[in-house]
Every structure is written in C-alpha cells, then in structure tokens.
Enzyme design. Structure first.
Site, short mmCIF file in Angstrom:
data_model
loop_
_atom_site.label_atom_id
_atom_site.label_comp_id
_atom_site.label_asym_id
_atom_site.label_seq_id
_atom_site.Cartn_x
_atom_site.Cartn_y
_atom_site.Cartn_z
N ASP A 13 0.84 -1.19 0.00
CA ASP A 13 0.00 0.00 0.00
C ASP A 13 0.88 1.25 0.00
OD1 ASP A 13 -2.51 1.52 0.46
OD2 ASP A 13 -1.61 1.89 2.43
N ASP A 15 -0.14 5.18 0.97
CA ASP A 15 -0.29 6.15 2.06
C ASP A 15 -0.33 5.46 3.42
OD1 ASP A 15 -0.82 8.76 0.50
OD2 ASP A 15 -2.18 7.32 -0.42
#
Length: 179
Positions: A13, A15
């Site tokens: 991922d 952020d």
C-alpha cells in the site's frame, strides 16, 4: 540473507505504509519513511516483483491523475502499479477491501496469489489480501493503530499473518520467517 519462502510478488500500500500518515498525500507531497527505500531495495535484491496497490479517490475528484501516481510510484522502485481511482461509494470491484487490483495483477503477471504478500496499514488492505489467500502484514504506521483498535470490528473474524511496527519490520519478518 535471503527470503526463505517462495514469494512471487509483494503488494504494498502507499499512504501510511511507505510514507505519509493517515491521510492521502498527492504525488510530489508524499514523504517516504526513512527506512522505505532500504526496505524496498532489500526486496528487489531478492528478485521479487514489487507492486503498489492503492485506493486513490482524489483521481475521481480531479485532484491528481492516474499518470501522476504511476510516475511517482515507478520512481520509488515499484515494478507495476495498481490503483483504484474511484470514490468510496462508487461500488467498483477494485477499491480495497475488494480484490480487483490483486486479481488484475495475478492475471497480468501469472501469479498464484497464495504465494504473494500484501503489506498495508489499513484493515481494507489486510481483508483484500486474506480474501485471495495471500500472506498479510499489517504495519502500525499510518492508520495501522486504527485498523487494530478503532476498526477491528470490520475484520474481527480475520487476522493478519503478522503485525509489524513498520515496513522495515515487515521486511525483516519476511527474511526471518519460514513456512
């Protein structure tokens, strides 16, 4: 040191996992965590494909473009980028916790997702990984604390394979853990 397991790809991922905090930072604004580049380099040295997979509703809102995110993530060293440009309520199949991005990558790169790893800071990252049978690692940076405490009810009947302090710890676990 080498990774002991046969990992075909690692989905990471953006952020809160490789940098930033609990909010979305648009391309050019994201500050990587100090350990991120080293962690990604260690994985790349193992000849493991690294894929970014990220929900980016700001694209639908016109705050950034898909190409902006792709350029940034390729510059960070990712081999391929999967992103969901839809808003939360759009009902798409790609927005995590749905599995569309993972399935798209599996088809394109001929992956067995049960031989892949998903690393993220949100419950939705972990649930997407669990749904496809991937090894899952929740990092406690970004929204990781909230995933474990505030939103634990959203994935109460599931468990990540490992709860890491951060991406560096997640990578260390992959190097030390054998099935």
């Amino acid at each position: 040191m080498t990774i002991k397991r046969n990992i075909e790809a690692i989905f990471i991922d953006r952020d809160g996992t490789i940098g930033g905090d609990t909010t979305i930072h648009y391309p050019g604004e994201l500050q990587l965590f100090p350990f991120t580049k080293i962690a990604l380099t260690k994985l790349k040295e193992q000849n493991i494909q690294l894929f970014s997979f990220t929900n980016q509703p700001g694209i639908a809102d016109g705050k950034a473009t898909t190409e902006d995110f792709i350029q940034e993530l390729e510059a960070f060293g990712f081999d391929d980028i999967y992103l969901c440009p839809h808003r939360h309520g759009d009902g798409c199949r790609c927005r995590k916790p749905e599995t569309g991005m993972l399935l798209q990558a599996a088809e394109k790169h001929h992956l067995d997702l049960t031989k892949c790893v998903v690393i993220g800071d949100r419950w939705s990252d972990i649930v997407a990984g669990i749904k496809v049978g991937a090894t899952t690692i929740l990092v406690q940076t970004g929204a990781g604390y909230d995933a474990l405490h505030t939103y634990r009810h959203k994935w109460a009947n599931m468990n990540a394979d490992y709860i890491a302090t951060n991406l560096e710890d997640a990578v260390s676990w992959l190097f030390s853990h054998s099935e």
